[in-house]
Design a protein around this motif. Structure first.
Motif, PDB file in Angstrom:
ATOM      1  N   ASN A  62       2.174   6.258  21.615  1.00 30.39           N
ATOM      2  CA  ASN A  62       1.526   5.311  22.306  1.00 30.39           C
ATOM      3  C   ASN A  62       1.135   4.218  21.290  1.00 30.39           C
ATOM      4  O   ASN A  62       1.482   3.075  21.370  1.00 30.39           O
ATOM      5  N   THR A  63       0.465   4.700  20.161  1.00 28.66           N
ATOM      6  CA  THR A  63       0.074   3.875  19.173  1.00 28.66           C
ATOM      7  C   THR A  63       1.290   3.194  18.390  1.00 28.66           C
ATOM      8  O   THR A  63       1.171   1.980  18.260  1.00 28.66           O
ATOM      9  N   MET A  64       2.265   3.955  18.091  1.00 27.03           N
ATOM     10  CA  MET A  64       3.496   3.313  17.444  1.00 27.03           C
ATOM     11  C   MET A  64       4.142   2.170  18.281  1.00 27.03           C
ATOM     12  O   MET A  64       4.609   1.132  17.963  1.00 27.03           O
ATOM     13  N   LEU A  65       4.241   2.371  19.788  1.00 24.77           N
ATOM     14  CA  LEU A  65       4.871   1.412  20.584  1.00 24.77           C
ATOM     15  C   LEU A  65       4.266   0.423  20.951  1.00 24.77           C
ATOM     16  O   LEU A  65       5.072  -0.641  21.129  1.00 24.77           O
ATOM     17  N   PHE A  66       2.966   0.456  21.305  1.00 23.40           N
ATOM     18  CA  PHE A  66       2.217  -0.768  21.629  1.00 23.40           C
ATOM     19  C   PHE A  66       1.392  -1.353  20.732  1.00 23.40           C
ATOM     20  O   PHE A  66       0.473  -2.193  21.055  1.00 23.40           O
ATOM     21  N   ARG A  67       1.421  -0.881  19.404  1.00 23.03           N
ATOM     22  CA  ARG A  67       0.502  -1.448  18.242  1.00 23.03           C
ATOM     23  C   ARG A  67       0.892  -2.917  18.370  1.00 23.03           C
ATOM     24  O   ARG A  67       2.153  -3.146  18.311  1.00 23.03           O
ATOM     25  N   GLY A  68      -0.016  -3.853  18.103  1.00 27.81           N
ATOM     26  CA  GLY A  68       0.316  -5.445  18.244  1.00 27.81           C
ATOM     27  C   GLY A  68       0.706  -5.820  19.317  1.00 27.81           C
ATOM     28  O   GLY A  68       1.097  -7.266  19.418  1.00 27.81           O
ATOM     29  N   LEU A  69       0.776  -5.101  20.519  1.00 30.62           N
ATOM     30  CA  LEU A  69       1.189  -5.891  21.850  1.00 30.62           C
ATOM     31  C   LEU A  69       0.269  -6.889  21.982  1.00 30.62           C
ATOM     32  O   LEU A  69       0.686  -8.187  22.642  1.00 30.62           O
ATOM     33  N   GLY A  70      -1.049  -6.853  22.301  1.00 29.70           N
ATOM     34  CA  GLY A  70      -2.147  -7.600  22.672  1.00 29.70           C
ATOM     35  C   GLY A  70      -1.919  -8.924  21.719  1.00 29.70           C
ATOM     36  O   GLY A  70      -2.016 -10.040  22.235  1.00 29.70           O
ATOM     37  N   VAL A  71      -1.744  -8.672  20.528  1.00 36.67           N
ATOM     38  CA  VAL A  71      -1.820  -9.795  19.514  1.00 36.67           C
ATOM     39  C   VAL A  71      -0.526 -10.779  19.641  1.00 36.67           C
ATOM     40  O   VAL A  71      -0.435 -11.826  19.477  1.00 36.67           O
ATOM     41  N   GLY A  72       0.603 -10.162  20.012  1.00 34.16           N
ATOM     42  CA  GLY A  72       1.958 -10.508  20.149  1.00 34.16           C
ATOM     43  C   GLY A  72       1.805 -11.449  21.538  1.00 34.16           C
ATOM     44  O   GLY A  72       2.326 -12.687  21.427  1.00 34.16           O
ATOM     45  N   PHE A  73       1.133 -10.783  22.531  1.00 32.64           N
ATOM     46  CA  PHE A  73       1.238 -11.478  23.689  1.00 32.64           C
ATOM     47  C   PHE A  73       0.315 -13.011  23.714  1.00 32.64           C
ATOM     48  O   PHE A  73       0.749 -14.035  24.241  1.00 32.64           O
ATOM     49  N   CYS A  74      -0.828 -12.716  23.022  1.00 35.95           N
ATOM     50  CA  CYS A  74      -1.670 -13.979  22.642  1.00 35.95           C
ATOM     51  C   CYS A  74      -0.988 -15.167  22.185  1.00 35.95           C
ATOM     52  O   CYS A  74      -1.012 -16.330  22.281  1.00 35.95           O
ATOM     53  N   ALA A  75      -0.110 -14.512  21.128  1.00 37.12           N
ATOM     54  CA  ALA A  75       0.579 -15.676  20.195  1.00 37.12           C
ATOM     55  C   ALA A  75       1.655 -16.183  21.058  1.00 37.12           C
ATOM     56  O   ALA A  75       1.950 -17.485  20.926  1.00 37.12           O
TER      57      ALA A  75
END
Length: 109
Positions: A62-75
């Motif tokens: 889960n950490t590998m797949l979803f790391r950065g998802l929040g930052v990416g969605f905000c961008a």
């Protein structure tokens, strides 16, 4: 320079890691024993199976797949907002043709 505020980590005592606490390593130990073999370094792998320190396979996945998802969605949202505010992309509904649509063909005939 660098702001050293003491030890950034605490090295655990090696005696806390036991092969008997890790089912996967216990299987290896028993399989080697059936063949008359022994691995004196097997205990050194026990730390890898400590869920508190390294998590489970599912948590690492889960950490590998979803790391950065929040930052990416905000961008993504900021990009959409900037494009909307600047008017970028408006009027391009002609499948990428801009203002030169299919009507240009009629003028030349």
């Amino acid at each position: 320079m660098g702001g050293h505020h003491g030890e950034p980590y605490k090295v655990p005592h090696p005696s806390i890691y036991k092969v008997e606490n890790v089912p996967q390593l216990l299987e290896v130990k028993e399989a080697l024993g059936r063949q008359g073999l022994k691995d004196p370094w097997l205990r050194n792998e026990a730390w890898r199976y400590e869920p508190k320190a390294f998590g489970t396979h599912a948590s690492r996945l889960n950490t590998m797949l979803f790391r950065g998802l929040g930052v990416g969605f905000c961008a993504f949202l900021v990009t959409i907002g900037v494009e909307y505010a600047l008017g970028i992309g408006k009027g391009q509904g002609g499948h990428g043709h801009g203002e030169h649509g299919h009507d240009d063909d009629k003028k030349h005939h």
